[in-house]
Enzyme design. Structure first.
Site, PDB file in Angstrom:
ATOM      1  N   CYS A  40       0.825  -1.217   0.000  1.00 37.92           N
ATOM      2  CA  CYS A  40       0.000   0.000   0.000  1.00 37.92           C
ATOM      3  C   CYS A  40       0.855   1.262   0.000  1.00 37.92           C
ATOM      4  O   CYS A  40       0.413   2.318  -0.457  1.00 37.92           O
ATOM      5  CB  CYS A  40      -0.939  -0.006   1.199  1.00 37.92           C
ATOM      6  SG  CYS A  40      -0.094  -0.107   2.799  1.00 37.92           S
ATOM      7  N   SER A  48      10.429   3.253   5.750  1.00 46.61           N
ATOM      8  CA  SER A  48       8.984   3.092   5.924  1.00 46.61           C
ATOM      9  C   SER A  48       8.326   4.350   6.469  1.00 46.61           C
ATOM     10  O   SER A  48       8.991   5.211   7.057  1.00 46.61           O
ATOM     11  CB  SER A  48       8.701   1.934   6.889  1.00 46.61           C
ATOM     12  OG  SER A  48       9.157   0.716   6.361  1.00 46.61           O
ATOM     13  N   GLU A  93       9.240  -0.185  11.239  1.00 45.82           N
ATOM     14  CA  GLU A  93       8.141  -1.159  11.277  1.00 45.82           C
ATOM     15  C   GLU A  93       8.620  -2.486  10.663  1.00 45.82           C
ATOM     16  O   GLU A  93       9.354  -2.492   9.676  1.00 45.82           O
ATOM     17  CB  GLU A  93       6.908  -0.616  10.556  1.00 45.82           C
ATOM     18  CG  GLU A  93       7.098  -0.282   9.090  1.00 45.82           C
ATOM     19  CD  GLU A  93       6.751  -1.431   8.175  1.00 45.82           C
ATOM     20  OE1 GLU A  93       6.272  -2.462   8.683  1.00 45.82           O
ATOM     21  OE2 GLU A  93       6.963  -1.297   6.963  1.00 45.82           O
ATOM     22  N   GLN A 117       6.797  -5.155   9.366  1.00 47.32           N
ATOM     23  CA  GLN A 117       6.003  -5.870   8.362  1.00 47.32           C
ATOM     24  C   GLN A 117       6.648  -5.871   6.980  1.00 47.32           C
ATOM     25  O   GLN A 117       6.499  -6.821   6.216  1.00 47.32           O
ATOM     26  CB  GLN A 117       4.600  -5.258   8.252  1.00 47.32           C
ATOM     27  CG  GLN A 117       3.683  -5.569   9.418  1.00 47.32           C
ATOM     28  CD  GLN A 117       3.916  -4.628  10.599  1.00 47.32           C
ATOM     29  OE1 GLN A 117       4.661  -3.665  10.484  1.00 47.32           O
ATOM     30  NE2 GLN A 117       3.290  -4.909  11.719  1.00 47.32           N
ATOM     31  N   THR A 148      -8.070   1.890  12.903  1.00 47.12           N
ATOM     32  CA  THR A 148      -7.251   1.802  14.113  1.00 47.12           C
ATOM     33  C   THR A 148      -7.582   0.555  14.914  1.00 47.12           C
ATOM     34  O   THR A 148      -6.683  -0.160  15.383  1.00 47.12           O
ATOM     35  CB  THR A 148      -7.457   3.057  14.992  1.00 47.12           C
ATOM     36  OG1 THR A 148      -7.094   4.218  14.245  1.00 47.12           O
ATOM     37  CG2 THR A 148      -6.592   2.984  16.245  1.00 47.12           C
ATOM     38  N   ILE A 149      -8.872   0.262  15.081  1.00 46.67           N
ATOM     39  CA  ILE A 149      -9.272  -0.943  15.813  1.00 46.67           C
ATOM     40  C   ILE A 149      -8.807  -2.198  15.075  1.00 46.67           C
ATOM     41  O   ILE A 149      -8.407  -3.181  15.694  1.00 46.67           O
ATOM     42  CB  ILE A 149     -10.805  -0.958  16.028  1.00 46.67           C
ATOM     43  CG1 ILE A 149     -11.195   0.088  17.071  1.00 46.67           C
ATOM     44  CG2 ILE A 149     -11.279  -2.343  16.469  1.00 46.67           C
ATOM     45  CD1 ILE A 149     -10.628  -0.157  18.477  1.00 46.67           C
TER      46      ILE A 149
END
Length: 460
Positions: free
Chosen positions: A86, A143, A148, A150, A227-228
């Site tokens: 993304c 990043s 991060e 990932q 966010t959740i």
């Protein structure tokens, strides 16, 4: 040609350095066994283009193999891999030095865009700079969220997909593996990933600090937005026992909960019944009024026999009434509390990033050195093969003369002279040309290569 590019002469036969014979070598001086290639990283990321444009140039997973094989058909490209997330889309190639335009034109055409549209947002790195860039990406130094983790998994996936498509060989395999090794060094030797710098991650990190082992804990997440979703993902990764996702629109809660095996969807109207079972409560809705009040929390604490509840209110405006913080056995943090933690942690990561950058520089320099060394080894192999062919040729002539009754002493003398002349003819011509051109550094190198000064010392 780039001065730092790697020149490699690699025979094209099955098993040779794992390079497929169907690849596209650049023919050098009519020698089909030889090619000269450079490393190229061509890309667009969150720093150079908007989300809308990044979506236009991204590659869908189901089309990736086709795209890779299409790129490899370009005459200038030998090996290729694509990373598409993304936040970035990058093409990594072993390519003819300076030949980035055919690849750029292919990319624009593949995505049905004008070259000028892509060119405005593109960046490119060659050779050692390309190696450094991939190492920085793998280490999380490039990043949106510094450090991060990932992206490393995404890069490994990109490599695996290129392997499956048959578009990587010796060069890119070494490049990727070196990037992975450097990223591992960065993770183990620096604190780049130790301090949470996102609100969602910081909330989960605080929960772990308070509860220690949370594999027996139950979490209640209020809301179903981005966010959740990140909070749910982090909690799932650290082994939370159970997740309940409560949202005003039940369908959205069900959609999010379906992504996690330990998650259960619920309606926001059931909060009073859900709260007594929750050890961790994290709220992030778009409500203009609090969705959780002091009275509901007091009742839940009585039912829990005052077992503590950790709460994080990420929403603005707040989802949890501020008065809840006054209750015993409640640990309530707001988004401002988390931001203070994040700012401090970001400073820690930035300090660690300086150490990480040094590891990247060292890693890229070591990689390029190894590749140049492999180039030298290949040249030595070819030099030895040439000498052996000359020897066999002259040996065959000598044997024929001996079979015809020639004097052995004369045959040996002629054999030695012929070998010497054939070996020295090419270098002699080159040395004379270097002298005529005033290229004294080349002559000095020849003296070192053949240890001529040492021979002179021995004679004296």
């Amino acid at each position: 040609m780039h001065l730092s590019c790697i020149s490699r002469r690699i025979p094209c036969f099955e098993g040779s350095y794992n390079i497929p014979c169907g690849s596209n070598p650049l023919i050098v001086d009519g020698d089909i066994d030889s090619f000269i290639m450079g490393f190229l990283a061509l890309g667009i990321n969150h720093q150079t283009a908007s989300v809308a444009f990044r979506e236009k140039v991204a590659f869908a997973p189901e089309h990736l193999a086709d795209a890779l094989q299409s790129i490899q058909k370009l005459s200038s490209v030998n090996e290729v891999a694509i990373l598409s997330t993304c936040n970035r889309t990058e093409i990594y190639c072993e390519v003819v030095p300076g030949q980035d335009q055919p690849l750029l034109a292919w990319w624009a055409n593949y995505q049905q865009l004008a070259v000028t549209e892509i060119a405005d947002s593109i960046y490119q790195y060659w050779d050692e700079s390309a190696v450094q860039h991939m190492m920085r990406v793998a280490s999380g130094l490039d990043s949106m969220v510094l450090g991060e983790p990932q992206i490393l998994g995404q890069l490994k996936s990109a490599y695996a997909q290129a392997q499956a498509a048959g578009t990587v060989g010796f060069g890119l395999s070494r490049w990727f593996e070196s990037a992975f090794a450097t990223a591992k060094q960065v993770r183990t030797q620096t604190a780049i990933g130790e301090s949470p710098v996102s609100v969602a991650y910081a909330a989960v990190a605080l929960a772990r600090q308070i509860f220690g082992e949370i594999s027996q804990s139950q979490a209640l997440l209020i809301g179903a937005g981005e966010t959740i979703e990140l909070v749910a993902r982090h909690l799932s990764e650290v082994g939370i026992a159970g997740l309940t996702i409560a949202n005003r629109t039940l369908a959205n809660a069900e959609l999010l909960a379906s992504q996690f095996t330990q998650a259960t969807p619920a309606s926001l109207s059931n909060l009073p019944d859900l709260l007594p079972n929750a050890d961790i409560v994290i709220a992030s809705t778009a409500s203009q009024l609090p969705v959780l009040g002091k009275g509901a929390v007091e009742r839940a604490l009585k039912l829990r026999k005052h077992r503590p509840i950790f709460m994080v209110d990420i929403a603005v405006p707040r989802d949890i009434e501020p008065q809840v913080a006054t209750l015993a056995d409640i640990y309530l943090y707001t988004v401002d509390d988390l931001r203070e933690v994040i700012e401090e942690n970001l400073k820690n990561r930035q300090t660690a990033a300086v150490e990480a950058e040094n590891l990247v520089l060292n890693g890229s320099a070591a990689f390029m050195s190894r590749m140049r060394e492999l180039t030298a080894v290949e040249v030595l192999k070819q030099f030895r093969t040439k000498v052996e062919l000359l020897s066999q040729e002259e040996l065959a002539k000598a044997r024929k003369k001996l079979a015809n009754g020639a004097d052995p002493e004369q045959v040996l003398a002629r054999f030695a002279k012929a070998i010497t002349n054939k070996l020295l003819h090419g270098p002699s011509v080159q040395i004379k040309q270097a002298g005529a051109a005033g290229q004294l550094d080349r002559i000095e190198w020849v003296k070192q290569l053949f240890e001529i000064d040492q021979l002179t010392d021995k004679k004296s």
